[in-house]
Design a protein around this motif. Structure first.
Motif, PDB file in Angstrom:
ATOM      1  N   UNK A   1       0.837  -1.199   0.000  1.00 18.53           N
ATOM      2  CA  UNK A   1       0.000   0.000   0.000  1.00 18.53           C
ATOM      3  C   UNK A   1       0.869   1.245   0.000  1.00 18.53           C
ATOM      4  N   UNK A   2       0.586   2.133  -0.933  1.00 22.46           N
ATOM      5  CA  UNK A   2       1.327   3.390  -1.042  1.00 22.46           C
ATOM      6  C   UNK A   2       0.919   4.367   0.060  1.00 22.46           C
ATOM      7  N   UNK A   3       1.930   5.047   0.603  1.00 25.79           N
ATOM      8  CA  UNK A   3       1.659   6.145   1.542  1.00 25.79           C
ATOM      9  C   UNK A   3       2.297   7.413   0.963  1.00 25.79           C
ATOM     10  N   UNK A   4       2.243   7.563  -0.355  1.00 23.27           N
ATOM     11  CA  UNK A   4       2.797   8.741  -1.029  1.00 23.27           C
ATOM     12  C   UNK A   4       4.246   8.535  -1.378  1.00 23.27           C
ATOM     13  N   UNK A   5       4.535   7.903  -2.510  1.00 19.02           N
ATOM     14  CA  UNK A   5       5.909   7.440  -2.703  1.00 19.02           C
ATOM     15  C   UNK A   5       6.215   7.022  -4.134  1.00 19.02           C
ATOM     16  N   UNK A   6       7.501   6.716  -4.359  1.00 19.42           N
ATOM     17  CA  UNK A   6       7.959   6.004  -5.551  1.00 19.42           C
ATOM     18  C   UNK A   6       8.748   4.800  -5.059  1.00 19.42           C
ATOM     19  N   UNK A   7       8.519   3.651  -5.683  1.00 22.81           N
ATOM     20  CA  UNK A   7       9.117   2.426  -5.159  1.00 22.81           C
ATOM     21  C   UNK A   7       9.206   1.364  -6.244  1.00 22.81           C
ATOM     22  N   UNK A   8      10.043   0.355  -5.971  1.00 22.01           N
ATOM     23  CA  UNK A   8      10.279  -0.739  -6.903  1.00 22.01           C
ATOM     24  C   UNK A   8       9.771  -2.036  -6.281  1.00 22.01           C
ATOM     25  N   UNK A   9       9.061  -2.836  -7.073  1.00 19.18           N
ATOM     26  CA  UNK A   9       8.588  -4.151  -6.622  1.00 19.18           C
ATOM     27  C   UNK A   9       9.102  -5.199  -7.595  1.00 19.18           C
ATOM     28  N   UNK A  10       9.780  -6.214  -7.056  1.00 14.95           N
ATOM     29  CA  UNK A  10      10.249  -7.333  -7.874  1.00 14.95           C
ATOM     30  C   UNK A  10       9.585  -8.599  -7.355  1.00 14.95           C
ATOM     31  N   UNK A  11       8.745  -9.208  -8.178  1.00 18.65           N
ATOM     32  CA  UNK A  11       7.949 -10.353  -7.724  1.00 18.65           C
ATOM     33  C   UNK A  11       7.678 -11.294  -8.895  1.00 18.65           C
ATOM     34  N   UNK A  12       8.728 -11.868  -9.461  1.00 17.42           N
ATOM     35  CA  UNK A  12       8.552 -12.831 -10.542  1.00 17.42           C
ATOM     36  C   UNK A  12       8.022 -14.143  -9.976  1.00 17.42           C
ATOM     37  N   UNK A  13       7.115 -14.760 -10.688  1.00 16.96           N
ATOM     38  CA  UNK A  13       6.452 -15.972 -10.200  1.00 16.96           C
ATOM     39  C   UNK A  13       7.438 -17.100  -9.935  1.00 16.96           C
ATOM     40  N   UNK A  14       8.490 -17.208 -10.759  1.00 18.30           N
ATOM     41  CA  UNK A  14       9.425 -18.316 -10.634  1.00 18.30           C
ATOM     42  C   UNK A  14      10.499 -18.084  -9.576  1.00 18.30           C
ATOM     43  N   UNK A  15      10.529 -16.900  -8.972  1.00 20.06           N
ATOM     44  CA  UNK A  15      11.531 -16.601  -7.951  1.00 20.06           C
ATOM     45  C   UNK A  15      10.926 -16.732  -6.563  1.00 20.06           C
ATOM     46  N   UNK A  16      11.723 -17.167  -5.603  1.00 18.88           N
ATOM     47  CA  UNK A  16      11.228 -17.443  -4.251  1.00 18.88           C
ATOM     48  C   UNK A  16      11.152 -16.200  -3.376  1.00 18.88           C
ATOM     49  N   UNK A  17      11.749 -15.091  -3.816  1.00 17.89           N
ATOM     50  CA  UNK A  17      11.766 -13.867  -3.022  1.00 17.89           C
ATOM     51  C   UNK A  17      10.968 -12.755  -3.694  1.00 17.89           C
ATOM     52  N   UNK A  18      10.282 -11.971  -2.889  1.00 19.07           N
ATOM     53  CA  UNK A  18       9.638 -10.743  -3.336  1.00 19.07           C
ATOM     54  C   UNK A  18      10.378  -9.585  -2.676  1.00 19.07           C
ATOM     55  N   UNK A  19      10.762  -8.580  -3.487  1.00 18.72           N
ATOM     56  CA  UNK A  19      11.536  -7.463  -2.962  1.00 18.72           C
ATOM     57  C   UNK A  19      10.810  -6.148  -3.218  1.00 18.72           C
ATOM     58  N   UNK A  20      10.706  -5.338  -2.163  1.00 19.14           N
ATOM     59  CA  UNK A  20      10.071  -4.022  -2.255  1.00 19.14           C
ATOM     60  C   UNK A  20      11.069  -2.988  -1.763  1.00 19.14           C
ATOM     61  N   UNK A  21      11.495  -2.087  -2.651  1.00 21.26           N
ATOM     62  CA  UNK A  21      12.486  -1.060  -2.305  1.00 21.26           C
ATOM     63  C   UNK A  21      11.889   0.315  -2.541  1.00 21.26           C
ATOM     64  N   UNK A  22      12.046   1.207  -1.558  1.00 20.41           N
ATOM     65  CA  UNK A  22      11.438   2.534  -1.615  1.00 20.41           C
ATOM     66  C   UNK A  22      12.475   3.578  -1.994  1.00 20.41           C
ATOM     67  N   UNK A  23      12.123   4.385  -3.009  1.00 16.76           N
ATOM     68  CA  UNK A  23      13.017   5.472  -3.416  1.00 16.76           C
ATOM     69  C   UNK A  23      12.646   6.787  -2.735  1.00 16.76           C
TER      70      UNK A  23
ATOM     71  N   UNK B   1       8.779 -16.406  -0.053  1.00 16.91           N
ATOM     72  CA  UNK B   1       7.515 -17.099  -0.282  1.00 16.91           C
ATOM     73  C   UNK B   1       7.490 -18.443   0.443  1.00 16.91           C
ATOM     74  N   UNK B   2       8.652 -19.066   0.579  1.00 15.58           N
ATOM     75  CA  UNK B   2       8.722 -20.397   1.180  1.00 15.58           C
ATOM     76  C   UNK B   2       8.552 -20.348   2.697  1.00 15.58           C
ATOM     77  N   UNK B   3       9.338 -19.508   3.349  1.00 16.26           N
ATOM     78  CA  UNK B   3       9.296 -19.445   4.819  1.00 16.26           C
ATOM     79  C   UNK B   3       8.277 -18.448   5.345  1.00 16.26           C
ATOM     80  N   UNK B   4       7.774 -17.572   4.460  1.00 16.92           N
ATOM     81  CA  UNK B   4       6.847 -16.496   4.838  1.00 16.92           C
ATOM     82  C   UNK B   4       7.482 -15.577   5.882  1.00 16.92           C
ATOM     83  N   UNK B   5       8.762 -15.339   5.737  1.00 18.31           N
ATOM     84  CA  UNK B   5       9.470 -14.423   6.618  1.00 18.31           C
ATOM     85  C   UNK B   5       9.947 -13.215   5.827  1.00 18.31           C
ATOM     86  N   UNK B   6      10.014 -12.084   6.511  1.00 17.37           N
ATOM     87  CA  UNK B   6      10.421 -10.844   5.859  1.00 17.37           C
ATOM     88  C   UNK B   6      11.558 -10.202   6.645  1.00 17.37           C
ATOM     89  N   UNK B   7      12.525  -9.668   5.917  1.00 14.98           N
ATOM     90  CA  UNK B   7      13.602  -8.924   6.550  1.00 14.98           C
ATOM     91  C   UNK B   7      13.689  -7.548   5.888  1.00 14.98           C
TER      92      UNK B   7
END
Length: 336
Positions: free
Chosen positions: A184-206, A238-244
């Motif tokens: 959810x956006x709170x007023x921002x620009x950001x990058x989301x990487x979430x390819x189906x075949x990859x086990x990690x989802x990455x969200x980076x805020x600019x 996606x596997x462990x459902x853990x976020x860092x």
């Protein structure tokens, strides 16, 4: 000229499907119902280069009906209704985008149209959304825009990688669904990487900040930071459902939109996958990769130059035949 394939009079359409599509189009569908509809349209997306027969189209509706039945086991079965209740009126391929127009027996409550934008491998795309937000889509990515976007909602879903410059609207938040995650956006620009075949989802805020949570997490919900701010990146497994949460340079993470190809501590398997998306080629890697990792960047270089540099760094050899690349790794040779 855009290609147009029309599907009419699809048989054996249950009234539940009609009702489900109407709820989806009006914005009243539940999260589970939205996912069912979007998965159905994804089936069209994955087959967009093929011509559907009427029988194949009907089978997709039958599959959806079965899923609805299992989802609504407590509801009595209803009689089959004519295909005139629900039909996919037209499927237009516009550039790299795929736009679905759905026609029902009565007028929709909000502006009609479920929009699916697919960017093929080897291509990047910039687009403006109806709410004034800007999206950059990386190669091999798909963006699904909900009906009524910018009017009753600002919901989209992403498979792949995208950079978002969001026009903030406190009364109508901008949300992105990527697998289990809701961003959810709170007023921002950001990058989301979430390819189906990859086990990690990455969200980076600019700039600004975003909130990330897991959809329908229940009692065992993973712990997420309250918000992600500038130059922070959340990495979700996606596997462990853990976020860092890590510090990062988001301008580097999103450098792909300026045609800068970056590998950051990447294995050869990850490099091969990225090369396939970036250049629209097929890459086959032979030899044991061990634990070798590579950090290197390229500024709008042709694939031949990238392969030469990787060859010098790793000692690997390669062959290029048309759109196919064969990489042979040398054992016991690591990057310096």
């Amino acid at each position: 000229m855009p290609r147009c394939t029309c599907y009419t009079k699809i048989p054996l359409v249950d009234s539940r499907i009609k009702e489900l599509f109407e709820r989806y189009q009006s914005g009243d569908a539940s999260i589970e119902e939205r996912r069912l509809v979007e998965d159905w349209f994804a089936a069209f997306d994955s087959q967009q280069q093929k011509d559907f027969s009427k029988e194949h189209s009907a089978e997709l509706f039958v599959q959806m009906d079965r899923k609805i039945g299992s989802m609504l086991e407590s509801h009595p079965a209803r009689n089959r209704m004519s295909a005139r209740w629900l039909q996919v009126a037209a499927v237009f391929l516009i550039g790299a985008g795929l736009v679905f127009y759905k026609t029902f027996s009565r007028a929709p409550k909000v502006p009609a149209g479920y929009t699916l934008i697919s960017v093929p491998k080897g291509v990047k795309k910039q687009l403006s959304l109806p709410d004034g937000s800007t999206v950059y889509l990386n190669s091999g990515s798909t963006l699904r825009i909900s009906p009524g976007f910018g009017v009753t909602n600002r919901r989209i879903s992403l498979t792949g990688e995208g950079f978002f410059i969001v026009k903030h609207n406190q009364t109508n938040p901008f949300t992105i669904q990527s697998g289990r995650l809701i961003i959810t956006d709170i007023g921002t620009s950001f990058n989301v990487k979430a390819y189906a075949e990859e086990s990690l989802v990455k969200v980076a805020v600019e700039s600004g900040e975003v909130n990330v949570k897991e959809e329908n997490a229940g009692k065992e919900a993973p712990i997420f930071p309250k918000s992600i701010i500038r130059n922070q990146q959340l990495i979700y497994s996606k596997d462990s459902r853990r976020a860092i949460l890590n510090d990062t340079q988001t301008i580097e993470v999103s450098a792909w939109r300026k045609n800068q190809l970056r590998f950051d501590n990447a294995s050869f398997g990850e490099i091969a996958t990225t090369l396939e998306r970036w250049y629209g080629v097929t890459v086959n890697v032979h030899g044991h990769t061990d634990n070798r990792r590579y950090t290197v960047s390229f500024n709008n270089e042709p694939v031949s130059n990238v392969l030469k540099v990787l060859g010098k760094l790793s000692g690997m050899s390669y062959q290029v035949i048309n759109k196919s690349i064969q990489i042979n790794l040398k054992p016991n040779k690591s990057m310096k």
